[in-house]
Design an enzyme around this catalytic site. Structure first.
Site, PDB file in Angstrom:
ATOM      1  N   LYS A 183      14.959 -15.228  18.392  1.00  0.00           N
ATOM      2  CA  LYS A 183      16.413 -15.352  18.350  1.00  0.00           C
ATOM      3  C   LYS A 183      17.080 -14.062  18.851  1.00  0.00           C
ATOM      4  CE  LYS A 183      16.294 -19.595  16.894  1.00  0.00           C
ATOM      5  NZ  LYS A 183      15.180 -20.094  16.212  1.00  0.00           N
TER       6      LYS A 183
HETATM    7  C1  LIG Z   1      15.072 -21.374  15.298  1.00  0.00           C
HETATM    8  C2  LIG Z   1      15.780 -22.631  14.996  1.00  0.00           C
HETATM    9  C3  LIG Z   1      15.718 -23.239  13.741  1.00  0.00           C
HETATM   10  C4  LIG Z   1      14.787 -22.792  12.636  1.00  0.00           C
HETATM   11  O1  LIG Z   1      14.867 -21.480  12.304  1.00  0.00           O
HETATM   12  P1  LIG Z   1      13.618 -20.794  11.561  1.00  0.00           P
HETATM   13  O2  LIG Z   1      14.167 -19.451  11.207  1.00  0.00           O
HETATM   14  O3  LIG Z   1      12.493 -20.751  12.527  1.00  0.00           O
HETATM   15  O4  LIG Z   1      13.314 -21.599  10.352  1.00  0.00           O
HETATM   16  C5  LIG Z   1      16.478 -24.362  13.496  1.00  0.00           C
HETATM   17  N1  LIG Z   1      17.269 -24.888  14.447  1.00  0.00           N
HETATM   18  C6  LIG Z   1      17.348 -24.352  15.664  1.00  0.00           C
HETATM   19  C7  LIG Z   1      18.261 -24.970  16.658  1.00  0.00           C
HETATM   20  C8  LIG Z   1      16.598 -23.218  15.990  1.00  0.00           C
HETATM   21  O5  LIG Z   1      16.675 -22.706  17.220  1.00  0.00           O
END
Ligand SMILES: *Cc1c(COP(=O)(O)O)cnc(C)c1O
Length: 372
Positions: A183
């Site tokens: 992210k």
């Molecule tokens: C990364 C992501 C998640 C989940 O996040 P985690 O921290 O990996 O649990 C959920 N929805 C979207 C759209 C994502 O990109």
């Protein structure tokens, strides 16, 4: 040949690495002062709204659904084009996932189809800001308000994005962010939930840690079923280091996106049949730079040929309703044709903070070769 260019890579600066060392040496490595400091800064960033951190951006959404009292018999509407987390959390709380097809241009949920999917059993909506791109938030919240629905924004990819100048997270109902490794800012794994009031915060804290509340100096009480979702001070320390860079990170990604458009050129779509993302630079945080490939090339072939040129390509996302778990619930091909087409042909090109314009140009050249 050039070194391998991954589609995403975190950048952790040396000061942050040193501070993680200090935390490891301090004797306090689970949730503690760093978590509190991170939550305070996040709350300021989101306009003073209450924020708590967690160990993922998945449990944040599950907890928001629990706080909203959503469970068996309730329907929750979301998009088929997301990471499975978005729909899985609906099943985790015992509710029924309902999908609405996407808009082919934004690749986010189509708001007219969303409204058409609302029934008397609908209790909440989980919109997703794919690639960090918000919806038409005015129109979206008008629908949610009109039908008295709770909202859990899956803003996992959208930290730093804005809508009409207002930060995603600084307005709305529940807003969930992820700090997973790929992210825009990371804690290695982690997430945060922006809430509306102190009652929700108290519940979030309980769900985060086994339902435990403290009563008095030496007592505890458990009155709801919680889990184990707390963020550690190690993770929060990484988050604090990343958070200090967020404006640079967002600005750099916007520049890279602009350079992608300039390098592909105005004739790219008509020449190749591939589709670029919506060219909007001021508000999206450009978490991903995604192409929808023309039907004449499969994604697998495209990815293999890019790999031959030492360039990594990501895939975000396969349509959730076509996974076995969801097919077993009655979902099948043909239900959401735009999501199925986009889900088959979408690819994510390299996009991360440590990339430069030469990396963009190299990628564009390779894409043009592969699609020639
Ligand atoms: C990364 C992501 C998640 C989940 O996040 P985690 O921290 O990996 O649990 C959920 N929805 C979207 C759209 C994502 O990109």
């Amino acid at each position: 040949m050039n070194a391998f260019l991954p589609f995403s890579k975190p950048t952790i600066d040396e000061a942050t690495i040193a501070e993680v060392g200090n935390v490891l040496r301090s004797g306090w490595i689970t949730s503690g002062p760093k978590v509190l400091q991170f939550e305070k800064l996040l709350s300021e960033y989101f306009g003073g709204r209450p924020v708590r951190t967690f160990n993922s951006g998945t449990c944040t959404m599950e907890i928001a659904l629990r706080i909203a009292g959503i469970g068996a018999g309730d329907e929750v509407i979301t998009t088929p084009i997301s990471w499975p987390a978005t729909a899985n959390v609906i099943l985790q709380v015992g509710a029924t996932p309902v999908f609405a097809d996407i808009d082919p241009l934004t690749r986010n949920i189509d708001l007219d189809k969303l409204e058409a999917a609302i029934t008397p059993r609908t209790k909440a909506i989980i919109p997703v800001y794919l690639a960090g791109k918000p919806l038409d938030m005015d129109k979206f919240y008008a629908i949610a308000t009109k039908h008295k629905l709770r909202v859990i924004e899956d803003a996992a990819q959208a930290i730093g994005s804005t809508w009409k100048g207002k930060r995603i997270g600084a307005f709305g109902d529940f807003v969930s962010f992820s700090f997973q490794a790929n992210k825009n800012i990371t804690t290695s794994e982690g997430g945060c939930l922006v809430m509306n009031n102190d009652d929700e915060v108290r519940l979030a804290e309980k769900y985060r840690l086994q339902g435990v509340t403290r009563s008095g100096w030496d007592g505890i009480e458990v009155d709801v079923l919680g889990g184990k979702f707390n963020m550690t001070d190690i993770a929060a320390t990484i988050g604090l280091g990343q958070f200090a860079q967020i404006e640079h990170i967002t600005a750099h990604r916007r520049q890279l996106a602009q350079h992608y458009f300039a390098s592909f050129g105005a004739d790219f779509e008509t020449q190749t049949g591939a589709q670029l993302p919506p060219p909007e630079f001021a508000e999206t945080n450009w978490h991903l730079f995604q192409l929808v490939l023309p039907e004449r090339i499969s994604r697998a072939e495209f990815m293999a040929k890019m790999k031959d040129r030492n360039i990594g390509v990501g895939y975000h996302y396969a349509p959730i309703h076509l996974f076995k778990l969801y097919r077993a619930l009655g979902f099948k091909e043909g239900m959401f044709p735009i999501a199925e087409h986009v889900g088959k042909q979408i690819v994510s090109l390299p996009m991360f903070y440590a990339m430069n314009e030469a990396d963009v140009e190299r990628t564009v050249k390779a894409v043009r070769e592969v699609l020639a």
